[in-house]
Design a protein around this motif. Sequence first.
Motif, mmCIF file in Angstrom:
data_model
loop_
_atom_site.group_PDB
_atom_site.id
_atom_site.type_symbol
_atom_site.label_atom_id
_atom_site.label_comp_id
_atom_site.label_asym_id
_atom_site.label_seq_id
_atom_site.Cartn_x
_atom_site.Cartn_y
_atom_site.Cartn_z
ATOM 1 N N GLY A 70 1.202 -1.269 -0.060
ATOM 2 C CA GLY A 70 0.052 0.561 0.180
ATOM 3 C C GLY A 70 0.932 1.210 0.087
ATOM 4 N N TYR A 71 0.611 2.628 0.806
ATOM 5 C CA TYR A 71 1.671 3.627 1.033
ATOM 6 C C TYR A 71 2.385 3.625 1.941
ATOM 7 C CZ TYR A 71 1.348 8.293 1.525
ATOM 8 O OH TYR A 71 1.356 9.921 0.889
ATOM 9 N N LEU A 72 3.830 3.875 1.568
ATOM 10 C CA LEU A 72 4.796 3.645 2.806
ATOM 11 C C LEU A 72 5.382 4.877 2.598
ATOM 12 C CD1 LEU A 72 5.771 0.424 1.209
ATOM 13 C CD2 LEU A 72 4.456 0.501 3.570
ATOM 14 N N ILE A 73 5.172 6.086 2.013
ATOM 15 C CA ILE A 73 5.445 6.948 1.986
ATOM 16 C C ILE A 73 5.520 7.721 3.061
ATOM 17 C CG2 ILE A 73 4.981 9.484 1.027
ATOM 18 C CD1 ILE A 73 4.245 8.742 -1.441
ATOM 19 N N ALA A 115 -4.086 -2.529 5.474
ATOM 20 C CA ALA A 115 -5.313 -1.719 4.380
ATOM 21 C C ALA A 115 -5.502 -0.453 4.762
ATOM 22 C CB ALA A 115 -5.845 -2.984 3.823
ATOM 23 N N GLU A 116 -6.599 -0.860 5.794
ATOM 24 C CA GLU A 116 -7.693 0.133 6.340
ATOM 25 C C GLU A 116 -6.848 1.567 6.857
ATOM 26 O OE1 GLU A 116 -7.000 -3.043 9.342
ATOM 27 O OE2 GLU A 116 -6.983 -2.978 7.879
ATOM 28 N N THR A 117 -5.323 1.427 6.846
ATOM 29 C CA THR A 117 -5.004 2.623 7.431
ATOM 30 C C THR A 117 -4.265 3.284 6.190
ATOM 31 O OG1 THR A 117 -2.455 2.016 7.441
ATOM 32 C CG2 THR A 117 -4.279 1.253 9.040
ATOM 33 N N TYR A 118 -4.248 3.257 4.669
ATOM 34 C CA TYR A 118 -4.062 4.004 3.963
ATOM 35 C C TYR A 118 -4.942 4.623 3.442
ATOM 36 C CZ TYR A 118 -2.460 -0.619 2.633
ATOM 37 O OH TYR A 118 -2.118 -2.038 1.521
ATOM 38 N N ARG A 119 -6.043 3.382 3.405
ATOM 39 C CA ARG A 119 -7.178 3.553 2.041
ATOM 40 C C ARG A 119 -7.630 4.618 1.473
ATOM 41 N NH1 ARG A 119 -9.447 4.333 -1.621
ATOM 42 N NH2 ARG A 119 -11.168 3.731 -2.558
#
Length: 317
Positions: A132-135, A259-263
């Motif tokens: 997912g989102y790793l920035i 997954a729910e932390t970066y939706r």
Amino acid sequence: MSDARDRLAHVEAGELDVEYADVGPRDGPAVLLLHGWPYDLHSFDAAAALLAERGYRVLAPNLRGFGGTRFRSEGSARNGEQAVFATDAVAFLDALGIGDAVVAGFDWGARTANILAALWPDRCRGHVSVSGYLIGSQEVGAQPLPPAAELSWWYQFYFATERGRLGYDRNRSEFARLIWHTASPRWEFDEATFQRSAAAFASPDHVDIVIHNYRWRLGAADGQDSLTGLEQRLAGRPTIAVPTITLEGDANGAPHPLAETYRDRFTGPYEHREIAGGIGHDLPQEAPRAFADAIADVDAMARQDGDRAGMEAHGGR
């Protein structure tokens, strides 16, 4: 692409001479695949072959500090902060004359794909990101985690010490093998598979890049002045509007967000897929068909999104 070692190309791109695999028809839609640590471009061998069969031109560079990728000048800073891998990727696309590509990756490569999709959306036709989102940012890295979460980042703290730097330098292959096993506990990779990638860690710049990457995250090393503006933008956790599919293996033993932390970071066409079957951190190599399918599917999403935008621009006709 199993024999990709015999067919690797080189191109001068920015401050690097980049080693890369280039498979599939040269006039096919471009796909840029980005690996992480401790892996190399061979993580994509099987997935690239599947994509080439579908008519894609697949480009898989070795990152700075890996394999045959080298700095063009001995005076270049051996910088491993997150933004520099994105500027490397843009320079690579520019050097090959590629306007846009589906960009996909895992580990460091997923973060780089995120950054390209967020800050260079015109170069990113679609986006596939494992985990997912790793920035991140140094500000986030300064915040303590619960003890169990900190334990999973043990190597980051090890690398912050000179003892850790020396230990990694002396034991590159052994270290990588340990990470492969812990990050993908159910992946039964063979010795030839491991050695094919382990050869990439012999780069003379490898230790410098890896150590700087992890020290920078903790604020234990400075970044490059020319990248400060990009890092400030990334610290704001920019959203991603390009069509995206995120993937997660059901046996990922490496630190990764739920997954729910970066939706909410994805504001365009979006889908999340959980890949079953004991799939760990190196999802492209462990589940190449699922990875290739996601790239083809997100490309279709991008075409549909473009058609929809075109209709809206013409009053819905």
